[in-house]
Design a protein around this motif. Sequence first.
Motif, PDB file in Angstrom:
ATOM      1  N   ASP A 367       0.828  -1.209   0.000  1.00  0.00           N
ATOM      2  CA  ASP A 367       0.000   0.000   0.000  1.00  0.00           C
ATOM      3  C   ASP A 367       0.860   1.256   0.000  1.00  0.00           C
ATOM      4  O   ASP A 367       0.978   1.981   1.000  1.00  0.00           O
ATOM      5  N   VAL A 368       1.513   1.500  -1.141  1.00  0.00           N
ATOM      6  CA  VAL A 368       2.314   2.710  -1.346  1.00  0.00           C
ATOM      7  C   VAL A 368       2.022   3.230  -2.747  1.00  0.00           C
ATOM      8  O   VAL A 368       1.380   2.549  -3.561  1.00  0.00           O
ATOM      9  N   GLU A 369       2.488   4.418  -3.029  1.00  0.00           N
ATOM     10  CA  GLU A 369       2.313   4.975  -4.360  1.00  0.00           C
ATOM     11  C   GLU A 369       2.970   4.064  -5.401  1.00  0.00           C
ATOM     12  O   GLU A 369       3.969   3.400  -5.127  1.00  0.00           O
ATOM     13  N   ALA A 370       2.415   4.095  -6.611  1.00  0.00           N
ATOM     14  CA  ALA A 370       2.847   3.153  -7.657  1.00  0.00           C
ATOM     15  C   ALA A 370       4.330   3.277  -7.979  1.00  0.00           C
ATOM     16  O   ALA A 370       4.995   2.268  -8.277  1.00  0.00           O
ATOM     17  N   ASP A 371       4.873   4.495  -7.920  1.00  0.00           N
ATOM     18  CA  ASP A 371       6.283   4.656  -8.257  1.00  0.00           C
ATOM     19  C   ASP A 371       7.207   4.418  -7.071  1.00  0.00           C
ATOM     20  O   ASP A 371       8.409   4.651  -7.167  1.00  0.00           O
ATOM     21  N   ARG A 372       6.655   3.928  -5.959  1.00  0.00           N
ATOM     22  CA  ARG A 372       7.476   3.642  -4.762  1.00  0.00           C
ATOM     23  C   ARG A 372       7.652   2.143  -4.535  1.00  0.00           C
ATOM     24  O   ARG A 372       8.077   1.728  -3.442  1.00  0.00           O
ATOM     25  N   LYS A 373       7.347   1.340  -5.509  1.00  0.00           N
ATOM     26  CA  LYS A 373       7.574  -0.100  -5.379  1.00  0.00           C
ATOM     27  C   LYS A 373       8.007  -0.671  -6.717  1.00  0.00           C
ATOM     28  O   LYS A 373       7.682  -0.134  -7.782  1.00  0.00           O
ATOM     29  N   LEU A 374       8.765  -1.754  -6.635  1.00  0.00           N
ATOM     30  CA  LEU A 374       9.285  -2.422  -7.825  1.00  0.00           C
ATOM     31  C   LEU A 374       9.054  -3.923  -7.708  1.00  0.00           C
ATOM     32  O   LEU A 374       9.176  -4.497  -6.610  1.00  0.00           O
ATOM     33  N   PRO A 375       8.732  -4.593  -8.803  1.00  0.00           N
ATOM     34  CA  PRO A 375       8.635  -6.060  -8.757  1.00  0.00           C
ATOM     35  C   PRO A 375      10.007  -6.661  -8.476  1.00  0.00           C
ATOM     36  O   PRO A 375      11.012  -6.241  -9.053  1.00  0.00           O
ATOM     37  N   LEU A 376      10.061  -7.629  -7.584  1.00  0.00           N
ATOM     38  CA  LEU A 376      11.320  -8.181  -7.078  1.00  0.00           C
ATOM     39  C   LEU A 376      11.488  -9.625  -7.520  1.00  0.00           C
ATOM     40  O   LEU A 376      10.547 -10.425  -7.455  1.00  0.00           O
ATOM     41  N   VAL A 377      12.709  -9.987  -7.928  1.00  0.00           N
ATOM     42  CA  VAL A 377      13.019 -11.371  -8.275  1.00  0.00           C
ATOM     43  C   VAL A 377      13.963 -11.944  -7.220  1.00  0.00           C
ATOM     44  O   VAL A 377      14.942 -11.300  -6.832  1.00  0.00           O
ATOM     45  N   THR A 378      13.655 -13.144  -6.726  1.00  0.00           N
ATOM     46  CA  THR A 378      14.454 -13.829  -5.715  1.00  0.00           C
ATOM     47  C   THR A 378      14.856 -15.203  -6.235  1.00  0.00           C
ATOM     48  O   THR A 378      14.456 -15.610  -7.337  1.00  0.00           O
ATOM     49  N   THR A 379      15.618 -15.925  -5.453  1.00  0.00           N
ATOM     50  CA  THR A 379      16.056 -17.262  -5.884  1.00  0.00           C
ATOM     51  C   THR A 379      14.872 -18.195  -6.125  1.00  0.00           C
ATOM     52  O   THR A 379      14.947 -19.073  -6.994  1.00  0.00           O
ATOM     53  N   ARG A 380      13.804 -18.018  -5.354  1.00  0.00           N
ATOM     54  CA  ARG A 380      12.638 -18.886  -5.559  1.00  0.00           C
ATOM     55  C   ARG A 380      12.024 -18.701  -6.939  1.00  0.00           C
ATOM     56  O   ARG A 380      11.446 -19.626  -7.509  1.00  0.00           O
ATOM     57  N   LEU A 404      16.957  10.276  -0.674  1.00  0.00           N
ATOM     58  CA  LEU A 404      15.666   9.735  -0.242  1.00  0.00           C
ATOM     59  C   LEU A 404      14.538  10.679  -0.636  1.00  0.00           C
ATOM     60  O   LEU A 404      14.702  11.908  -0.654  1.00  0.00           O
ATOM     61  N   VAL A 405      13.382  10.107  -0.933  1.00  0.00           N
ATOM     62  CA  VAL A 405      12.211  10.944  -1.220  1.00  0.00           C
ATOM     63  C   VAL A 405      11.747  11.621   0.063  1.00  0.00           C
ATOM     64  O   VAL A 405      11.992  11.148   1.175  1.00  0.00           O
ATOM     65  N   ASP A 406      11.088  12.748  -0.093  1.00  0.00           N
ATOM     66  CA  ASP A 406      10.479  13.454   1.049  1.00  0.00           C
ATOM     67  C   ASP A 406       9.146  12.776   1.338  1.00  0.00           C
ATOM     68  O   ASP A 406       8.247  12.746   0.483  1.00  0.00           O
ATOM     69  N   LEU A 407       9.028  12.218   2.517  1.00  0.00           N
ATOM     70  CA  LEU A 407       7.818  11.459   2.851  1.00  0.00           C
ATOM     71  C   LEU A 407       6.567  12.331   2.845  1.00  0.00           C
ATOM     72  O   LEU A 407       5.443  11.816   2.709  1.00  0.00           O
ATOM     73  N   ARG A 408       6.726  13.646   2.961  1.00  0.00           N
ATOM     74  CA  ARG A 408       5.558  14.528   2.901  1.00  0.00           C
ATOM     75  C   ARG A 408       4.932  14.502   1.509  1.00  0.00           C
ATOM     76  O   ARG A 408       3.738  14.810   1.347  1.00  0.00           O
ATOM     77  N   ASP A 409       5.723  14.141   0.510  1.00  0.00           N
ATOM     78  CA  ASP A 409       5.203  14.061  -0.855  1.00  0.00           C
ATOM     79  C   ASP A 409       4.549  12.714  -1.156  1.00  0.00           C
ATOM     80  O   ASP A 409       3.945  12.552  -2.230  1.00  0.00           O
ATOM     81  N   TYR A 410       4.701  11.763  -0.257  1.00  0.00           N
ATOM     82  CA  TYR A 410       4.189  10.400  -0.472  1.00  0.00           C
ATOM     83  C   TYR A 410       3.447   9.928   0.780  1.00  0.00           C
ATOM     84  O   TYR A 410       3.997   9.176   1.596  1.00  0.00           O
ATOM     85  N   PRO A 411       2.202  10.357   0.968  1.00  0.00           N
ATOM     86  CA  PRO A 411       1.476  10.029   2.200  1.00  0.00           C
ATOM     87  C   PRO A 411       1.266   8.525   2.417  1.00  0.00           C
ATOM     88  O   PRO A 411       1.340   8.045   3.548  1.00  0.00           O
ATOM     89  N   ARG A 412       1.021   7.766   1.351  1.00  0.00           N
ATOM     90  CA  ARG A 412       0.817   6.322   1.524  1.00  0.00           C
ATOM     91  C   ARG A 412       2.124   5.648   1.932  1.00  0.00           C
ATOM     92  O   ARG A 412       2.150   4.769   2.800  1.00  0.00           O
ATOM     93  N   LEU A 413       3.236   6.042   1.296  1.00  0.00           N
ATOM     94  CA  LEU A 413       4.537   5.497   1.676  1.00  0.00           C
ATOM     95  C   LEU A 413       4.853   5.854   3.122  1.00  0.00           C
ATOM     96  O   LEU A 413       5.358   5.015   3.875  1.00  0.00           O
ATOM     97  N   ARG A 414       4.547   7.102   3.513  1.00  0.00           N
ATOM     98  CA  ARG A 414       4.822   7.531   4.883  1.00  0.00           C
ATOM     99  C   ARG A 414       4.052   6.675   5.881  1.00  0.00           C
ATOM    100  O   ARG A 414       4.608   6.214   6.886  1.00  0.00           O
ATOM    101  N   ARG A 415       2.746   6.443   5.626  1.00  0.00           N
ATOM    102  CA  ARG A 415       1.948   5.611   6.535  1.00  0.00           C
ATOM    103  C   ARG A 415       2.524   4.197   6.610  1.00  0.00           C
ATOM    104  O   ARG A 415       2.603   3.600   7.686  1.00  0.00           O
ATOM    105  N   TYR A 416       2.901   3.675   5.441  1.00  0.00           N
ATOM    106  CA  TYR A 416       3.439   2.312   5.396  1.00  0.00           C
ATOM    107  C   TYR A 416       4.708   2.201   6.237  1.00  0.00           C
ATOM    108  O   TYR A 416       4.856   1.272   7.047  1.00  0.00           O
ATOM    109  N   LEU A 417       5.638   3.132   6.061  1.00  0.00           N
ATOM    110  CA  LEU A 417       6.910   3.073   6.783  1.00  0.00           C
ATOM    111  C   LEU A 417       6.739   3.362   8.258  1.00  0.00           C
ATOM    112  O   LEU A 417       7.354   2.704   9.110  1.00  0.00           O
TER     113      LEU A 417
END
Length: 577
Positions: A367-380, A404-417
């Motif tokens: 639950d963060v802004e779309a540009d604040r997450k990336l699809p991740l690849v792991t060994t599995r 680092l981004v300013d969390l004031r510009d990303y309210p969903r990321l701020r709540r998540y963190l």
Amino acid sequence: MTSRQLTLELNDGLSGTHSAKVAAAIEKLSVASGAESRGAIFTRSEVVEFILDLVGYTEDKPLAKQRLLEPSFGGGDFLIPAVSRLLRAWRAGEGAKSALGDLGEAIRAVELHRETFESTHATVITLLTREGLTLSTAAALADRWLVHDDFLLTPLSSQFDFVVGNPPYVRQEMIPPALLAEYRGRYQTMYDRADLYIPFIERSLSVLSNGGNLGFICAYRWMKNRYGGPLRRLVAEQFHLKIHVDMVDTQAFHSDVIAYPAITVISRESPGPTRIAHRPAIDRATLTKLAEALRANSLPTELETVRELAGVTNDEEPWLIESSDQMALIRRLEQQFPTLEDAGCMVGIGVATGADKAYIGDFATLDVEADRKLPLVTTRDIASGEVEWQGQGVINPFAENGGLVDLRDYPRLRRYLEARRDVIAGRHCAQKSPTNWYRTIDRITPGLAKKPKLLIPDIKGEAHIVFENGNLYPHHNLYFITSETWDLRALQAVMLSAVTRLFVATYSTKMRGGFLRFQAQYLRRLRLPHWRSVSEALRVELIDAATKRDFQACNRAAFKLYSLSQEEKSGLGGNGD
């Protein structure tokens, strides 16, 4: 006060000449309860006797007139057999008189852990009295021989003809900072992430007499890894790497170990060729015969398990102890072709967050802004040999400019963190820089996700090289290779070939079960022609072999790429057909 109590007070260097912080750190280690925290691994008796044979501590020698050092005697795995050999040699020799006078200087053995010291001290006295010495003589000899102190700091007044043992395997994180600083100030080999056995070897070598032999069984990593470079240089410049016996997948210890162990005999004498053996059976008869062959004046022709290699030590370079024909191939390729990175490829490792449970989760539901997450690849995701994404994602707290981004510009990321602040802010990196408490350990560069790349797990039995076409960001359990020049499918074929496995097996440390470490430092050792020099027909052949995951075809194409001779192909186990 008994003589034993007096000796303990004299020998107990846990506080006397050190600073208060160092003394406190030594005292803490001396009462540590767990064997793991002390790096205690116990060696099988057959292996102990083998090492004593290899260094020449045998009953046909005047052992009473020579000196043996055991730097970390623990429960007496090496000490007790050495004492038994000493007594038999002394009694068989001429003029055996006073045990205390004749034997008092024959052994020095050091142990830091207090409870272990006390227990083994009693065991030595019991052995000596059982051998017919009086209790007072037995106690006096034990008091002279055994020292309760930190081997890396205790005074040693003279040199030794033999040094044997299994030095403690302790990571730097387990050593109190004040003590670690003291070690670093004293030992040039305490470099990078060196484990404690590294300065143990350095100090042991420093007290070897001319012609003296050191025989240790310990982890193999220092012979290949970056942190072992200064110690390898020391050996190359001042000593002779006389014998190397790899002990991977043997029952050398009373408990299983993950790291690849080896027995090494190093002598203070002019450099020369190294006698080598691999994975011997752990029984007394086999090891006795092998020790005779390894110590023989001339190499026994009838024993195929022993061979000799010249030039194993070369300044800081990793020790290459494989077959001579494979070494010849490695050297030819190193002389003829550029390194992987000089040929236009880049090696890296995926992101370390320091708190994966906080930063990594289901991509769709993070639950963060779309540009604040990336699809991740792991060994599995690459276990099958192809990418099968399981839907994980990673939080990206970095702006495009690297800060680092300013969390004031990303309210969903701020709540998540903020909801996970206790975990995130509790990391070491966050405590060092509280204002940047929400950064991941490694910077995240979103453009990497969009680049086609080869993905490589760290530990594998065979090369496991997977092509990812530019959709996913790698996790820290994966190394990756990108290139602006080489076609990555063609490069995948080369990486899947026996040539790459030879390079990694040669330079990498092996783990239990024969697994290899496909780490960046080893991958960068690979040699690769420039892409412009590869013919169109061979390009097609390489790409087709990798796309089909046809390992024999990968070998055939790679053998053509490097122009391997028939003999060189045979040295890799076949011709690729």
